[in-house]
Design an enzyme around this catalytic site. Sequence first.
Site, PDB file in Angstrom:
ATOM      1  N   TYR A  68      69.873 111.667  67.711  1.00  0.00           N
ATOM      2  CA  TYR A  68      71.112 111.048  67.217  1.00  0.00           C
ATOM      3  C   TYR A  68      72.340 111.790  67.776  1.00  0.00           C
ATOM      4  O   TYR A  68      72.395 112.054  68.968  1.00  0.00           O
ATOM      5  CB  TYR A  68      71.144 111.009  65.675  1.00  0.00           C
ATOM      6  CG  TYR A  68      69.776 110.816  65.083  1.00  0.00           C
ATOM      7  CD1 TYR A  68      69.095 109.616  65.282  1.00  0.00           C
ATOM      8  CD2 TYR A  68      69.134 111.833  64.386  1.00  0.00           C
ATOM      9  CE1 TYR A  68      67.820 109.426  64.780  1.00  0.00           C
ATOM     10  CE2 TYR A  68      67.871 111.654  63.870  1.00  0.00           C
ATOM     11  CZ  TYR A  68      67.218 110.454  64.068  1.00  0.00           C
ATOM     12  OH  TYR A  68      65.961 110.289  63.575  1.00  0.00           O
ATOM     13  N   VAL A  73      63.309 112.182  59.811  1.00  0.00           N
ATOM     14  CA  VAL A  73      63.764 112.906  58.616  1.00  0.00           C
ATOM     15  C   VAL A  73      62.611 113.433  57.756  1.00  0.00           C
ATOM     16  O   VAL A  73      62.841 114.153  56.795  1.00  0.00           O
ATOM     17  CB  VAL A  73      64.737 112.097  57.714  1.00  0.00           C
ATOM     18  CG1 VAL A  73      66.103 111.943  58.344  1.00  0.00           C
ATOM     19  CG2 VAL A  73      64.151 110.768  57.297  1.00  0.00           C
ATOM     20  N   SER A 128      61.484 108.472  61.686  1.00  0.00           N
ATOM     21  CA  SER A 128      62.064 107.908  62.919  1.00  0.00           C
ATOM     22  C   SER A 128      61.258 108.190  64.174  1.00  0.00           C
ATOM     23  O   SER A 128      61.579 107.643  65.237  1.00  0.00           O
ATOM     24  CB  SER A 128      63.487 108.429  63.119  1.00  0.00           C
ATOM     25  OG  SER A 128      64.351 107.705  62.289  1.00  0.00           O
ATOM     26  N   LYS A 181      60.059 105.184  65.834  1.00  0.00           N
ATOM     27  CA  LYS A 181      60.942 104.389  66.704  1.00  0.00           C
ATOM     28  C   LYS A 181      60.476 104.472  68.161  1.00  0.00           C
ATOM     29  O   LYS A 181      60.714 103.563  68.950  1.00  0.00           O
ATOM     30  CB  LYS A 181      62.401 104.850  66.552  1.00  0.00           C
ATOM     31  CG  LYS A 181      62.978 104.552  65.144  1.00  0.00           C
ATOM     32  CD  LYS A 181      64.364 105.124  64.945  1.00  0.00           C
ATOM     33  CE  LYS A 181      65.103 104.620  63.728  1.00  0.00           C
ATOM     34  NZ  LYS A 181      64.744 105.141  62.432  1.00  0.00           N
ATOM     35  N   TYR A 183      60.147  97.391  59.449  1.00  0.00           N
ATOM     36  CA  TYR A 183      60.864  98.641  59.755  1.00  0.00           C
ATOM     37  C   TYR A 183      60.445  99.763  58.798  1.00  0.00           C
ATOM     38  O   TYR A 183      60.104 100.874  59.217  1.00  0.00           O
ATOM     39  CB  TYR A 183      62.388  98.394  59.697  1.00  0.00           C
ATOM     40  CG  TYR A 183      63.178  99.673  59.795  1.00  0.00           C
ATOM     41  CD1 TYR A 183      63.344 100.322  61.024  1.00  0.00           C
ATOM     42  CD2 TYR A 183      63.710 100.276  58.651  1.00  0.00           C
ATOM     43  CE1 TYR A 183      64.023 101.525  61.110  1.00  0.00           C
ATOM     44  CE2 TYR A 183      64.392 101.483  58.725  1.00  0.00           C
ATOM     45  CZ  TYR A 183      64.541 102.100  59.950  1.00  0.00           C
ATOM     46  OH  TYR A 183      65.206 103.305  60.037  1.00  0.00           O
TER      47      TYR A 183
END
Length: 310
Positions: A246, A264, A68, A71, A194
């Site tokens: 998050y 992760v 992530s 992102k 993605y």
Amino acid sequence: MKKNNIDYEKVLKEIEKEVLPFMCDGEVASYIAPLAGVNPNQFAMSLQFLDGREYHKGASQKKFSIQSISKVFSFAHIMKLYKGDLQNRLGLEPSGNPFNSLVLLEYENGVPRNPFINAGAIVVADMLISYYKNNTFDKVLEHIRLVGDTLNVDFDNGLYQCEKISGYRNYSMVNMMKSFGNIKNSIDDVMSLYFKLCSIEMNTKELCRTMLFLANHGVNPITKDVFLTSSQAKRVNALMLTCGHYDASGDFAYRVGIPAKSGVGGGIVAIIPGLMSLCVYSPRLNKKGNSLVGTKALELFTTKTGLSIF
Ligand code: GLN
């Protein structure tokens, strides 16, 4: 402590020692098969200063899956390309939910809360495809190599294939968003992009270099390349602070106090505006899916140096 008087070598050495008792806590991500197989007991930490100084500890040459953290790259990239308002496609608020949660998506008409949860990054992938039409991944990767001033960055094809066949929750999100009209391209194209972005591999040293422009108002201070405007860089940093971990973003801000983004794979990249970028790697995760030792190391860093943004 004044930032010029800090002995960073000593600080890193102390951190490496002080995280040792936590090295067996937490679990590696097991829902992505290749990640379940990594050596869980690794630690690396890198610091990259705007003036070119760099410090490294542990396995800082070891590539890992950035997951992530990608992102941030895709969001910064779309900010650069889209001049208009992103907000009818994507929110800018913390979700208060896990990175792969579906619950808010239906209530909120397929508009993800922010670009740093999976659903948000999937919408960003869709926007990137709409812009480039072809070879979108290559163009984003090229940009990452340019920003980091390194050609030695690529994705792990095995990991990519694995996520592509087993990413069931991500497919439910993209289908839900497509049903609301918030995905414009084919689901296959969007998810391929993605998952490829998630499976990029980098080490702590490369991640620091690649994120350094965020510490310097959007300009890489070493290559002098301009990637974002000062105001765009401010926005990316603000989102990293409020949404980068998050449903643990508040806790991270409370403990560490700097903008940061986790993945992760066990990496966390952080920014001290006007001074440096930092990156930590340790694959065991806490319950919220963030590197347990990585979080601890960054908490120790800002505590020892006084270098939080607050
Ligand atoms: N590839 C992972 C996923 O889609 C990324 C999650 C993460 O790093 N938090 O679930």
